[in-house]
Design a protein around this motif. Structure first.
Motif, PDB file in Angstrom:
ATOM      1  N   TYR A   1      -8.497 -22.200 -28.711  1.00  0.00           N
ATOM      2  CA  TYR A   1      -7.839 -23.491 -28.540  1.00  0.00           C
ATOM      3  C   TYR A   1      -8.368 -24.432 -29.618  1.00  0.00           C
ATOM      4  N   LYS A   2      -7.593 -25.464 -29.891  1.00  0.00           N
ATOM      5  CA  LYS A   2      -8.105 -26.566 -30.690  1.00  0.00           C
ATOM      6  C   LYS A   2      -7.836 -27.852 -29.922  1.00  0.00           C
ATOM      7  N   ARG A   3      -8.656 -28.848 -30.224  1.00  0.00           N
ATOM      8  CA  ARG A   3      -8.481 -30.175 -29.636  1.00  0.00           C
ATOM      9  C   ARG A   3      -8.473 -31.170 -30.790  1.00  0.00           C
ATOM     10  N   VAL A   4      -7.396 -31.926 -30.898  1.00  0.00           N
ATOM     11  CA  VAL A   4      -7.229 -32.903 -31.976  1.00  0.00           C
ATOM     12  C   VAL A   4      -6.925 -34.252 -31.337  1.00  0.00           C
ATOM     13  N   ALA A   5      -7.795 -35.218 -31.606  1.00  0.00           N
ATOM     14  CA  ALA A   5      -7.637 -36.573 -31.062  1.00  0.00           C
ATOM     15  C   ALA A   5      -7.454 -36.534 -29.545  1.00  0.00           C
ATOM     16  N   GLY A   6      -8.186 -35.622 -28.891  1.00  0.00           N
ATOM     17  CA  GLY A   6      -8.148 -35.533 -27.442  1.00  0.00           C
ATOM     18  C   GLY A   6      -7.005 -34.725 -26.864  1.00  0.00           C
ATOM     19  N   THR A   7      -6.149 -34.157 -27.719  1.00  0.00           N
ATOM     20  CA  THR A   7      -5.004 -33.374 -27.251  1.00  0.00           C
ATOM     21  C   THR A   7      -5.232 -31.889 -27.540  1.00  0.00           C
ATOM     22  N   TRP A   8      -5.024 -31.056 -26.516  1.00  0.00           N
ATOM     23  CA  TRP A   8      -5.248 -29.616 -26.626  1.00  0.00           C
ATOM     24  C   TRP A   8      -4.033 -28.889 -27.193  1.00  0.00           C
ATOM     25  N   THR A   9      -4.288 -27.894 -28.033  1.00  0.00           N
ATOM     26  CA  THR A   9      -3.306 -26.874 -28.398  1.00  0.00           C
ATOM     27  C   THR A   9      -3.908 -25.560 -27.942  1.00  0.00           C
ATOM     28  N   GLN A  10      -3.238 -24.899 -27.003  1.00  0.00           N
ATOM     29  CA  GLN A  10      -3.785 -23.702 -26.379  1.00  0.00           C
ATOM     30  C   GLN A  10      -3.241 -22.432 -27.016  1.00  0.00           C
ATOM     31  N   ASN A  11      -4.006 -21.359 -26.866  1.00  0.00           N
ATOM     32  CA  ASN A  11      -3.600 -20.009 -27.239  1.00  0.00           C
ATOM     33  C   ASN A  11      -3.137 -19.877 -28.682  1.00  0.00           C
ATOM     34  N   MET A  12      -3.862 -20.536 -29.590  1.00  0.00           N
ATOM     35  CA  MET A  12      -3.583 -20.350 -31.009  1.00  0.00           C
ATOM     36  C   MET A  12      -3.861 -18.909 -31.403  1.00  0.00           C
ATOM     37  N   ILE A  13      -4.855 -18.334 -30.771  1.00  0.00           N
ATOM     38  CA  ILE A  13      -5.095 -16.896 -30.813  1.00  0.00           C
ATOM     39  C   ILE A  13      -5.285 -16.478 -29.368  1.00  0.00           C
ATOM     40  N   LEU A  14      -4.635 -15.404 -28.970  1.00  0.00           N
ATOM     41  CA  LEU A  14      -4.725 -14.879 -27.611  1.00  0.00           C
ATOM     42  C   LEU A  14      -4.669 -13.371 -27.693  1.00  0.00           C
ATOM     43  N   GLY A  15      -5.631 -12.705 -27.072  1.00  0.00           N
ATOM     44  CA  GLY A  15      -5.623 -11.257 -27.074  1.00  0.00           C
ATOM     45  C   GLY A  15      -6.312 -10.695 -25.855  1.00  0.00           C
ATOM     46  N   ALA A  16      -5.697  -9.673 -25.271  1.00  0.00           N
ATOM     47  CA  ALA A  16      -6.301  -8.981 -24.137  1.00  0.00           C
ATOM     48  C   ALA A  16      -7.439  -8.108 -24.647  1.00  0.00           C
ATOM     49  N   VAL A  17      -8.586  -8.195 -23.975  1.00  0.00           N
ATOM     50  CA  VAL A  17      -9.756  -7.394 -24.347  1.00  0.00           C
ATOM     51  C   VAL A  17     -10.402  -6.860 -23.073  1.00  0.00           C
ATOM     52  N   THR A  18     -11.221  -5.833 -23.237  1.00  0.00           N
ATOM     53  CA  THR A  18     -11.974  -5.292 -22.111  1.00  0.00           C
ATOM     54  C   THR A  18     -13.362  -5.887 -22.153  1.00  0.00           C
ATOM     55  N   TYR A  19     -13.662  -6.719 -21.171  1.00  0.00           N
ATOM     56  CA  TYR A  19     -14.960  -7.383 -21.127  1.00  0.00           C
ATOM     57  C   TYR A  19     -16.044  -6.410 -20.684  1.00  0.00           C
ATOM     58  N   ALA A  20     -17.208  -6.566 -21.313  1.00  0.00           N
ATOM     59  CA  ALA A  20     -18.435  -5.911 -20.854  1.00  0.00           C
ATOM     60  C   ALA A  20     -19.591  -6.822 -21.238  1.00  0.00           C
ATOM     61  N   ASP A  21     -20.568  -6.923 -20.360  1.00  0.00           N
ATOM     62  CA  ASP A  21     -21.739  -7.751 -20.640  1.00  0.00           C
ATOM     63  C   ASP A  21     -22.353  -7.369 -21.974  1.00  0.00           C
ATOM     64  N   GLY A  22     -22.733  -8.382 -22.744  1.00  0.00           N
ATOM     65  CA  GLY A  22     -23.463  -8.165 -23.988  1.00  0.00           C
ATOM     66  C   GLY A  22     -22.620  -7.880 -25.209  1.00  0.00           C
ATOM     67  N   ARG A  23     -21.311  -7.821 -25.069  1.00  0.00           N
ATOM     68  CA  ARG A  23     -20.476  -7.616 -26.254  1.00  0.00           C
ATOM     69  C   ARG A  23     -20.442  -8.885 -27.091  1.00  0.00           C
ATOM     70  N   ILE A  24     -20.216  -8.702 -28.375  1.00  0.00           N
ATOM     71  CA  ILE A  24     -20.299  -9.803 -29.339  1.00  0.00           C
ATOM     72  C   ILE A  24     -18.936 -10.483 -29.504  1.00  0.00           C
ATOM     73  N   LEU A  25     -18.941 -11.813 -29.368  1.00  0.00           N
ATOM     74  CA  LEU A  25     -17.794 -12.649 -29.700  1.00  0.00           C
ATOM     75  C   LEU A  25     -18.123 -13.325 -31.024  1.00  0.00           C
TER      76      LEU A  25
END
Length: 148
Positions: free
Chosen positions: A72-96
């Motif tokens: 997401y980005k926030r510009v002057a207090g306004t959100w733009t959502q899902n500029m990048i969106l991708g399904a991933v398989t979560y596991a503890d300790g993986r790197i973002l």
């Protein structure tokens, strides 16, 4: 849930309370962190924050708690959502990982790019040099944080 709740209280979370940043020498950054999060909470990275005490302009990338990495980005207090969106398989300790270079922004999870590189050219964001962590729950943990 079966039971009763007495004297509940509700406190609004502010954006400033959800981020932890520090100033860096450049607005360009390559941030990465290993995340272990509590179920149904969000955790990730924040970059190019204008004012950590009252953030109105910035980029945030996070694991959303239901199977996706989102930018997401926030510009002057306004959100733009899902500029990048991708399904991933979560596991503890993986790197973002979040890479901001000029107007280009890329996201990686567990070494694989999520979505496509996208442009963020907003004047309120591109020159900001505060980068760091984002979490909606204090028990989420971050290790191996690197910033270049």
């Amino acid at each position: 849930f079966d039971g009763a709740v007495d004297n509940p209280s509700v406190k609004e979370l502010t954006i400033a309370s959800l981020i932890s940043t520090r100033p860096y020498a450049s607005a360009d950054c390559d941030l990465s962190v290993a995340i272990t999060r509590v179920p149904r909470t969000q955790a990730g990275l924040v970059a190019r924050v204008d004012d950590p005490a009252n953030p109105q302009n910035f980029i945030v990338v996070f694991w959303d708690g239901v199977g996706n990495v989102r930018l997401y980005k926030r510009v002057a207090g306004t959100w733009t959502q899902n500029m990048i969106l991708g399904a991933v398989t979560y596991a503890d300790g993986r790197i973002l990982r979040l890479v901001c270079s000029g107007n280009n922004v890329s996201v990686y999870y567990n070494g694989t790019q999520v979505g496509s590189t996208t442009a963020v050219a907003d004047a309120g964001i591109v020159g900001n040099k505060n980068h760091g962590l984002f979490a909606t729950y204090a028990a989420n943990t971050f290790t191996e944080y690197t910033a270049a």
